[in-house]
Structure formats: C-alpha cells, structure tokens
Design an enzyme around this catalytic site. Structure first.
Site, PDB file in Angstrom:
ATOM      1  N   HIS A  35       0.861  -1.130  -0.011  1.00  0.00           N
ATOM      2  CA  HIS A  35       0.065   0.036   0.053  1.00  0.00           C
ATOM      3  C   HIS A  35       0.765   1.389  -0.051  1.00  0.00           C
ATOM      4  O   HIS A  35       1.819   1.197   0.845  1.00  0.00           O
ATOM      5  CB  HIS A  35      -0.924  -0.158   1.346  1.00  0.00           C
ATOM      6  CG  HIS A  35      -1.933   1.110   1.299  1.00  0.00           C
ATOM      7  ND1 HIS A  35      -3.005   1.044   0.612  1.00  0.00           N
ATOM      8  CD2 HIS A  35      -1.979   2.173   2.135  1.00  0.00           C
ATOM      9  CE1 HIS A  35      -3.998   1.840   0.955  1.00  0.00           C
ATOM     10  NE2 HIS A  35      -3.101   2.921   1.724  1.00  0.00           N
ATOM     11  N   ASP A  37       0.794   5.386   0.096  1.00  0.00           N
ATOM     12  CA  ASP A  37       0.212   6.387   0.522  1.00  0.00           C
ATOM     13  C   ASP A  37       0.694   7.683   0.040  1.00  0.00           C
ATOM     14  O   ASP A  37       1.999   8.182   0.387  1.00  0.00           O
ATOM     15  CB  ASP A  37       0.060   6.577   2.105  1.00  0.00           C
ATOM     16  CG  ASP A  37      -0.702   5.605   2.607  1.00  0.00           C
ATOM     17  OD1 ASP A  37      -2.143   5.300   2.142  1.00  0.00           O
ATOM     18  OD2 ASP A  37      -0.469   4.573   3.438  1.00  0.00           O
ATOM     19  N   ASP A 175      -8.573   1.004   5.967  1.00  0.00           N
ATOM     20  CA  ASP A 175      -7.415   1.746   6.233  1.00  0.00           C
ATOM     21  C   ASP A 175      -7.383   2.587   7.315  1.00  0.00           C
ATOM     22  O   ASP A 175      -7.981   3.497   7.420  1.00  0.00           O
ATOM     23  CB  ASP A 175      -7.072   2.199   4.647  1.00  0.00           C
ATOM     24  CG  ASP A 175      -5.770   3.287   4.684  1.00  0.00           C
ATOM     25  OD1 ASP A 175      -5.018   3.037   5.671  1.00  0.00           O
ATOM     26  OD2 ASP A 175      -5.231   3.843   3.909  1.00  0.00           O
TER      27      ASP A 175
HETATM   28  C1  DX5 Z   1      -3.312   7.114   6.521  1.00  0.00           C
HETATM   29  C2  DX5 Z   1      -2.873   6.141   5.405  1.00  0.00           C
HETATM   30  C3  DX5 Z   1      -2.936   4.862   6.155  1.00  0.00           C
HETATM   31  C4  DX5 Z   1      -1.869   4.648   7.137  1.00  0.00           C
HETATM   32  C5  DX5 Z   1      -2.312   3.454   7.839  1.00  0.00           C
HETATM   33  O1  DX5 Z   1      -3.793   8.479   5.884  1.00  0.00           O
HETATM   34  O2  DX5 Z   1      -3.951   6.293   4.498  1.00  0.00           O
HETATM   35  O3  DX5 Z   1      -2.340   4.089   5.036  1.00  0.00           O
HETATM   36  O4  DX5 Z   1      -0.518   4.515   6.684  1.00  0.00           O
HETATM   37  O5  DX5 Z   1      -1.397   3.530   9.041  1.00  0.00           O
HETATM   38  P1  DX5 Z   1      -1.659   2.576  10.437  1.00  0.00           P
HETATM   39  O6  DX5 Z   1      -1.859   1.201   9.967  1.00  0.00           O
HETATM   40  O7  DX5 Z   1      -0.416   3.075  11.399  1.00  0.00           O
HETATM   41  O8  DX5 Z   1      -3.044   3.410  10.931  1.00  0.00           O
HETATM   42 ZN    ZN Z   2      -3.707   4.551   2.833  1.00  0.00          ZN
END
Ligand code: DX5
Ligand code: ZN
Length: 225
Positions: A35, A37, A175
């Site tokens: 994934h 971001d 997510d």
């Molecule tokens: C948040 C992102 C996520 C994030 C999730 O804006 O879209 O993908 O990296 O991180 P965790 O798993 O730490 O909540």
């Molecule tokens: Zn994300």
C-alpha cells in the site's frame, strides 16, 4: 461474493532510508499487496512521496502496488502514477467535483479502479459508480497520518458497503488503525483487504513482519468463519 483476505502493509511506517529493502522484506514476509500512501500537504495535512519513488520501488518486487492518492486535484497526476508502476489507483471521492471522470481515466490507463471515502463521507456518493469500480477503500481514520486509532463507527459503514455492492466482485479495503485487535471486527462485517502501517513496520524487522502478517491474516480469517 467472497474475495480472499489480503494484507496490505503501508510503507508510510517503513524506514524511508531503505525503502526498497523494506518492500522486499515485507513481501517476503507474506504481504499480498504493498500500500502506497501519497499525500500532498493540501488535501491532507502531511506530505509523503510521489511517482518517482514508486518508480524506484517497482523493480524490487512483483507484488501488487496499491496506490492511495490523498491529493487534490488528482486528475493531472493519474497518468504519472500509472506509468510509475501502480497496479491499482484509488482516489478520494472528496478530491474533486468529477469523480466519474477520474474513474474513467484510471480505467483507460489500464489500472484497477479504486475510490475511497473519508470517515464523514456517506456511502451514497458511490451509488452511481458501482459498475465502474474494482475497489472501495473505507478510511477508518482521518487520512494524513499513520498510527491513529480505528474509528469504531466505520464498522457499520463497512457492513453497508458489503450490502450495497451485492454480487459485484468489488474489493472492500479498510485503512487506518488496523491491528491484531481491530482486524477481526472489520473482517467480520465484510472487509477483505486490510492496510496496516504501524502494526507491521512498527515491529522493526522482517522476522517480526512475518509473525505480525500471519497474526493479522489468522485473526481476519477466524472472524470470517
Ligand atoms: C493514513 C494512510 C494509512 C496509514 C495507515 O492516511 O492512508 O494507509 O499509513 O497507518 P496505520 O496502520 O498506522 O493506521
Ligand atoms: Zn492509505
């Protein structure tokens, strides 16, 4: 339609100084998707990385690159992310006035088409595009940062997503705040793709990545049965 459980580590929580190695390690440790971001400091209050970093990561693995664009405007950049090697491209419904146009563009680029919704955005914005998408990403935190707490009200939203898609083979991804403790509840109500950043990369090394990914997968699968 029941799609397989997929664990999608978010590299946002990885060691950016050795991202290629981190991606290889997490895939070797059992990740299904990677994934990615993308944050622009405008649509969300944080900045991450862009298409050139994805292009540099692409030779490190054959795994699916699942790209989550938290940027506005998004349309001018879709081609760059497609060319960088993303397999699926997910845009925020809130990112612009012409969601359908963005989805058409992604489809024309030959990529899997994803839409995501912030926690406060109602599912009804997807009613008229259901036949144009491959993936719905339900944000279970406000986008912008890793390490936040799962918002429990999103469980009802996942259940409603599952009901809304009917028999369409649409992936339901969740997510934000996914851990060994929260994944089961999300799987039970219908999510099949689980993004986890800090829960996996926060473990520090690849032996621990393997254990954590296996635990997440087991907890999701157990909750489904
Ligand atoms: C948040 C992102 C996520 C994030 C999730 O804006 O879209 O993908 O990296 O991180 P965790 O798993 O730490 O909540
Ligand atoms: Zn994300």
């Amino acid at each position: 339609m029941t799609l397989p459980i997929r664990i999608a580590p978010s590299v946002l929580a990885a060691d950016f100084s050795r991202l290629g190695e981190e991606v290889r390690d997490v895939v070797e440790a059992g990740a299904d998707w990677v994934h990615l971001d993308i944050m622009d400091g405008h649509f969300v209050p944080n900045i991450s990385f862009g298409p050139d970093v994805i292009k540099a990561l692409r030779p490190h693995t054959k795994a699916i690159f699942d790209c989550h664009l938290m940027i506005a405007p998004v349309d001018p950049y879709l081609e760059a992310f497609a060319k960088a090697g993303c397999d699926s491209i997910t845009v925020h419904a809130e990112a612009g006035p012409h969601l359908h146009r963005s989805l058409q563009t992604i489809r024309a680029l030959g990529k899997k088409v994803g839409v995501t919704l912030n926690p406060a955005t109602p599912l009804s914005v997807l009613e008229n595009v259901l036949d144009d998408i491959d993936l719905i990403l339900i944000m279970s935190v406000n986008p912008g940062f890793g390490g936040q707490k799962f918002i429990p009200a999103m469980l009802d939203k996942i259940a409603a997503t599952k009901a809304m898609i009917g028999h369409r083979p649409i992936e339901i991804e969740v997510d934000g705040g996914i851990t060994a403790d929260t994944i089961g509840a999300a799987a039970k109500v219908g999510a099949n793709v689980f993004v986890a950043g800090s829960a996996i990369f926060g473990m520090g090394d690849r032996t621990a990545y393997r254990t954590e990914i296996a635990t997440l997968r087991r907890n999701a699968e157990t909750a489904r049965t």
